[in-house]
Enzyme design. Structure first.
Site, PDB file in Angstrom:
ATOM      1  N   THR A  67     -12.567 -23.220  10.921  1.00 49.49           N
ATOM      2  CA  THR A  67     -12.207 -22.092  10.069  1.00 49.49           C
ATOM      3  C   THR A  67     -10.695 -22.005   9.915  1.00 49.49           C
ATOM      4  O   THR A  67      -9.939 -22.352  10.835  1.00 49.49           O
ATOM      5  CB  THR A  67     -12.718 -20.760  10.654  1.00 49.49           C
TER       6      THR A  67
ATOM      7  N   TYR B  38     -13.327 -14.437  16.811  1.00 51.77           N
ATOM      8  CA  TYR B  38     -13.984 -15.470  16.005  1.00 51.77           C
ATOM      9  C   TYR B  38     -13.056 -16.668  15.828  1.00 51.77           C
ATOM     10  O   TYR B  38     -13.424 -17.827  16.121  1.00 51.77           O
ATOM     11  CB  TYR B  38     -14.385 -14.909  14.642  1.00 51.77           C
TER      12      TYR B  38
END
Length: 330
Positions: free
Chosen positions: A117, A142
């Site tokens: 990501t 995250y």
């Protein structure tokens, strides 16, 4: 040889499975179906239902299939949820990825593609679009959980006969142009998915979280990549490693950003009808602006995006959302 796709019943994973099958690959899917759908997996692929950290299931998969590559999508992806429940994210995204990487080493899998990501960058300082050598400063558990997995892959590749590619991207959107799969997750938080639901009357409105960011219209800016282009990038990463390419970290995106309000305006334009937009406070963990520079992927992987058009992305998303509505009314 077989490619193992974790999370292959999910949004991006199911597009990956189709891309591999279209390329003539034999595909196995490892998915516990917590958020994915059995129907999203093409019948040509073999489904192993279970957890990516299940060692007994690993033994079964690797004894039944000659796996030469793992493409790893499975994990938790909601930024505010990671802030509220960080340990769940470190369990799902980091600890379980460690077990999967260990299985790759144990069973001699030479190639590993990790769906990472752009959240590993946080809000980049001074570099726009952001390049892979920018400072890594995730602003949410995250992002941290994904960065930890990248570090494990880096160190494992140094110690074993093992190559990996980590692909960093941000907002994935759209759906298979052939209508075979799309974003179907219940309660999804992806902006274009939620906007599509609001446009088609599945939601009463859409919330915009934060209008006081230091951007031209006060809302967060991201780049948006069509899911089919992203699946193709993973395929190109695999092809490069099979041809002898070494380990690589690369951004995937189109190198340009759109604000939340710009995206919503595009959805309204493509759909042709208005829908209600409400404004709310900022969400924890959201970075101000992240736009990825994809030059490395284009150069090293020979990746050539085909759908660099926000209106096309929105149109395929809306078409899929309409097909889901028809599916649910049958």
């Amino acid at each position: 040889m077989t490619v193992l796709v974790t999370g292959g019943a999910g949004y991006i994973g199911s597009h990956m499975v189709w891309a591999l099958l279209d390329a003539g690959e034999d595909v196995a899917v490892l998915d516990r179906l917590s958020t994915g759908f059995r129907w999203a997996i093409p019948p040509e692929a073999t489904l192993y239902e279970g957890d990516i950290a299940d060692e007994a299931l690993h033994e079964r998969i690797f004894s039944e299939k000659k796996i030469d590559a793992i493409i790893h999508f499975a994990g938790s992806i909601i930024v505010p949820e990671s802030v509220a429940n960080p340990l769940m994210y470190y369990e799902n995204n980091t600890v379980k990825s460690r077990a999967l990487i260990a299985a790759a080493v144990k069973y001699g899998v030479p190639h590993f593609v990790f769906s990472s990501t752009a959240a590993v960058y946080g809000t980049p300082e001074g570099v726009d679009p952001v390049t892979e050598d920018a400072r890594l400063n995730p602003e949410s558990p995250y992002g941290s959980s994904k960065l930890m997995t990248e570090i494990m892959l880096r160190d494992t590749a140094k110690a074993h006969d093992f190559t990996y590619t980590a692909l960093r991207y941000f907002n994935v959107a759209g759906a298979d142009p052939k209508g075979r799969t799309g974003q179907s997750t219940i309660g999804a938080t992806h902006l274009i998915k939620v906007a599509g639901e609001a446009a088609l009357g599945k939601r009463s409105h859409i919330d915009v979280f934060g209008t006081d960011y230091p951007t031209p219209d006060g809302t967060c800016v991201r780049d948006y990549i069509h899911v089919s282009d992203l699946a193709n990038a993973h395929l190109k990463a695999l092809e490069r490693m099979r041809a002898g390419g070494g380990s690589l970290v690369a951004n995937c995106g189109y190198g340009k950003g759109f604000s939340v309000l710009e995206v919503l305006q595009t959805v309204k334009k493509v759909h042709g009808k208005p829908f209600e937009v409400r404004f709310a406070d900022r969400r924890p963990g959201d970075a101000v602006r992240i736009v990825a520079n994809p030059a490395t992927a284009m150069r090293e992987m020979k990746w050539e995006p085909q759908h660099d058009d926000l209106e096309f992305i929105v149109r395929t998303a809306l078409d899929w959302e309409a097909s889901l509505a028809r599916r649910n009314h049958r």
